[in-house]
Motif scaffolding. Sequence first.
Motif, PDB file in Angstrom:
ATOM      1  N   SER A 153       0.836  -1.194   0.000  1.00  0.00           N
ATOM      2  CA  SER A 153       0.000   0.000   0.000  1.00  0.00           C
ATOM      3  C   SER A 153       0.875   1.250   0.000  1.00  0.00           C
ATOM      4  O   SER A 153       2.065   1.204   0.327  1.00  0.00           O
ATOM      5  CB  SER A 153      -0.907   0.009   1.230  1.00  0.00           C
ATOM      6  N   TYR A 154       0.263   2.380  -0.362  1.00  0.00           N
ATOM      7  CA  TYR A 154       0.986   3.646  -0.294  1.00  0.00           C
ATOM      8  C   TYR A 154       1.376   3.964   1.148  1.00  0.00           C
ATOM      9  O   TYR A 154       2.427   4.549   1.395  1.00  0.00           O
ATOM     10  CB  TYR A 154       0.142   4.782  -0.867  1.00  0.00           C
ATOM     11  N   ALA A 155       0.549   3.567   2.101  1.00  0.00           N
ATOM     12  CA  ALA A 155       0.855   3.816   3.514  1.00  0.00           C
ATOM     13  C   ALA A 155       2.120   3.066   3.929  1.00  0.00           C
ATOM     14  O   ALA A 155       2.984   3.619   4.616  1.00  0.00           O
ATOM     15  CB  ALA A 155      -0.322   3.407   4.393  1.00  0.00           C
ATOM     16  N   ILE A 156       2.240   1.827   3.512  1.00  0.00           N
ATOM     17  CA  ILE A 156       3.442   1.046   3.829  1.00  0.00           C
ATOM     18  C   ILE A 156       4.661   1.655   3.140  1.00  0.00           C
ATOM     19  O   ILE A 156       5.733   1.762   3.736  1.00  0.00           O
ATOM     20  CB  ILE A 156       3.256  -0.438   3.446  1.00  0.00           C
ATOM     21  N   LEU A 157       4.488   2.074   1.894  1.00  0.00           N
ATOM     22  CA  LEU A 157       5.594   2.712   1.183  1.00  0.00           C
ATOM     23  C   LEU A 157       6.040   3.977   1.911  1.00  0.00           C
ATOM     24  O   LEU A 157       7.236   4.225   2.073  1.00  0.00           O
ATOM     25  CB  LEU A 157       5.183   3.032  -0.259  1.00  0.00           C
ATOM     26  N   ALA A 158       5.090   4.761   2.389  1.00  0.00           N
ATOM     27  CA  ALA A 158       5.418   5.984   3.132  1.00  0.00           C
ATOM     28  C   ALA A 158       6.191   5.645   4.408  1.00  0.00           C
ATOM     29  O   ALA A 158       7.159   6.328   4.757  1.00  0.00           O
ATOM     30  CB  ALA A 158       4.148   6.763   3.463  1.00  0.00           C
ATOM     31  N   LYS A 159       5.782   4.606   5.106  1.00  0.00           N
ATOM     32  CA  LYS A 159       6.499   4.191   6.321  1.00  0.00           C
ATOM     33  C   LYS A 159       7.908   3.710   5.991  1.00  0.00           C
ATOM     34  O   LYS A 159       8.857   4.019   6.710  1.00  0.00           O
ATOM     35  CB  LYS A 159       5.721   3.092   7.044  1.00  0.00           C
TER      36      LYS A 159
END
Length: 127
Positions: A107-113
């Motif tokens: 997900s984009y959220a995981i990529l951001a993390k």
Amino acid sequence: MNFSFKYLANRFQDFSVIWIRAFIHNESPIGKIINKATENEVHSIHFIEQDENENPNQISDLAQSQLREYFEGKRKNFHFPMNQSGSDFQKNVWLELQNIPLGHSISYAILAKRMQNPLAIRAICGS
């Protein structure tokens, strides 16, 4: 074939002009793809709705061949010179995307993390 030089775009980060010398398009299982290259490196690979005049060179031919092999299931890595214009942030996103294993998604959220910037989800989506 048209052998004239084509102007692509201004590079906003350094205001230099990129002169694209080669266009070549290819049918793929996911749509028509065009790659645009100078004499030294590929600058863009993207989807097109209608064909553009082709003007291939050694670099664009190499990229087209490797893309075809990828879609035929014969290639997992690419080995041609590439220089895609983008901001430092975009280039960091693209580098991080290369760490996702073939056939997997995140997900984009995981990529951001992973990029240690959890509030940058929307900016990452736009990259």
